[in-house]
Scaffold this motif. Sequence first.
Motif, mmCIF file in Angstrom:
data_model
loop_
_atom_site.group_PDB
_atom_site.id
_atom_site.type_symbol
_atom_site.label_atom_id
_atom_site.label_comp_id
_atom_site.label_asym_id
_atom_site.label_seq_id
_atom_site.Cartn_x
_atom_site.Cartn_y
_atom_site.Cartn_z
ATOM 1 N N LEU A 53 -3.735 97.668 57.095
ATOM 2 C CA LEU A 53 -4.480 96.744 57.787
ATOM 3 C C LEU A 53 -5.302 97.516 59.091
ATOM 4 C CD1 LEU A 53 -2.798 93.431 57.471
ATOM 5 C CD2 LEU A 53 -4.704 93.674 56.215
ATOM 6 N N ILE A 54 -4.234 97.706 59.639
ATOM 7 C CA ILE A 54 -4.370 98.579 60.995
ATOM 8 C C ILE A 54 -5.692 99.277 60.785
ATOM 9 C CG2 ILE A 54 -4.184 99.556 63.278
ATOM 10 C CD1 ILE A 54 -1.155 97.888 63.452
ATOM 11 N N ALA A 55 -5.587 99.987 60.100
ATOM 12 C CA ALA A 55 -6.205 101.001 59.945
ATOM 13 C C ALA A 55 -7.964 101.051 58.997
ATOM 14 C CB ALA A 55 -5.950 102.763 58.920
ATOM 15 N N VAL A 56 -7.861 99.601 58.647
ATOM 16 C CA VAL A 56 -9.009 99.640 57.513
ATOM 17 C C VAL A 56 -10.285 98.701 58.336
ATOM 18 C CG1 VAL A 56 -10.418 98.792 55.722
ATOM 19 C CG2 VAL A 56 -8.819 100.412 55.219
ATOM 20 N N VAL A 57 -8.849 97.330 59.149
ATOM 21 C CA VAL A 57 -9.576 95.950 59.644
ATOM 22 C C VAL A 57 -9.791 96.532 60.668
ATOM 23 C CG1 VAL A 57 -8.739 93.563 60.108
ATOM 24 C CG2 VAL A 57 -8.262 94.924 58.021
ATOM 25 N N ARG A 58 -9.118 96.999 61.782
ATOM 26 C CA ARG A 58 -8.863 97.503 63.449
ATOM 27 C C ARG A 58 -10.428 98.011 63.394
ATOM 28 N NH1 ARG A 58 -6.102 100.841 67.129
ATOM 29 N NH2 ARG A 58 -6.792 99.501 69.700
ATOM 30 N N PRO A 59 -11.237 98.922 63.141
ATOM 31 C CA PRO A 59 -12.062 99.372 63.493
ATOM 32 C C PRO A 59 -13.145 99.111 62.656
ATOM 33 C CG PRO A 59 -11.171 101.028 61.923
ATOM 34 C CD PRO A 59 -10.317 100.077 61.661
ATOM 35 N N ILE A 60 -13.241 98.064 61.242
ATOM 36 C CA ILE A 60 -14.161 97.353 61.594
ATOM 37 C C ILE A 60 -14.496 96.201 62.674
ATOM 38 C CG2 ILE A 60 -15.282 95.274 59.452
ATOM 39 C CD1 ILE A 60 -13.710 96.868 57.543
ATOM 40 N N ALA A 61 -13.487 95.243 62.978
ATOM 41 C CA ALA A 61 -13.836 94.288 64.070
ATOM 42 C C ALA A 61 -14.137 94.674 65.041
ATOM 43 C CB ALA A 61 -12.247 93.754 64.685
ATOM 44 N N ALA A 62 -13.691 96.169 65.615
ATOM 45 C CA ALA A 62 -14.185 96.781 66.797
ATOM 46 C C ALA A 62 -15.816 96.712 67.015
ATOM 47 C CB ALA A 62 -13.306 98.186 67.116
ATOM 48 N N ARG A 63 -16.264 97.302 65.499
ATOM 49 C CA ARG A 63 -17.340 97.736 65.419
ATOM 50 C C ARG A 63 -17.961 96.536 65.377
ATOM 51 N NH1 ARG A 63 -17.699 100.817 61.037
ATOM 52 N NH2 ARG A 63 -17.765 99.198 59.977
ATOM 53 N N HIS A 64 -17.744 94.865 65.411
ATOM 54 C CA HIS A 64 -18.278 93.841 65.143
ATOM 55 C C HIS A 64 -18.416 93.504 66.282
ATOM 56 C CE1 HIS A 64 -19.470 92.719 61.089
ATOM 57 N NE2 HIS A 64 -18.027 93.521 60.607
ATOM 58 N N GLY A 65 -17.724 93.367 67.505
ATOM 59 C CA GLY A 65 -17.006 93.513 68.505
ATOM 60 C C GLY A 65 -18.025 93.548 69.924
ATOM 61 N N ARG A 66 -18.871 95.260 69.043
ATOM 62 C CA ARG A 66 -19.816 95.641 69.954
ATOM 63 C C ARG A 66 -20.935 95.625 69.643
ATOM 64 N NH1 ARG A 66 -15.554 99.733 68.502
ATOM 65 N NH2 ARG A 66 -17.602 100.247 67.299
ATOM 66 N N GLN A 67 -21.501 94.657 68.505
ATOM 67 C CA GLN A 67 -22.887 94.119 68.287
ATOM 68 C C GLN A 67 -23.187 93.477 69.221
ATOM 69 O OE1 GLN A 67 -22.813 93.648 64.302
ATOM 70 N NE2 GLN A 67 -23.465 95.683 63.360
#
Length: 143
Positions: A63-77
Amino acid sequence: MNDIDAWVWWLVGAAALGIPLVVTAMPEFGMLAVGAVAAAAVSALGFDAVIQVLTFVVVSVALIAVVRPIAARHGRQSPRLATGVEALKGRQAVVLERVDGSGGRIKLAGEVWSARALDTGRAYEVGQEVDVVDIEGATAIVI
């Protein structure tokens, strides 16, 4: 302590991980809590402690390896819905009074705006369509 099944302890651990999730708003705690719930499910199915711990680690790390980068990418948009003057940039307008480097009038989004040409040597005549490239105060900058 021995009277309580292991799956109950995993659920207690998941709830304990939920507390810092709420307090700190760090989603990693939620991902660890989901890992603990998965380990509780494996424990309830009767698997031994090694499988339970492996399940907790694998689910949490996945979960940390998959979800965290996706959430970070959405947070920067930036937000996709532009509002206010940002929504007017890039729109077309119609010249109502001759627009040049010193000024003029346009009809933009159903309203009359003061405008000036981005290129001070260029002029736009009445009825011509122009593109709004910026808004400075109450003046549209057009090309």
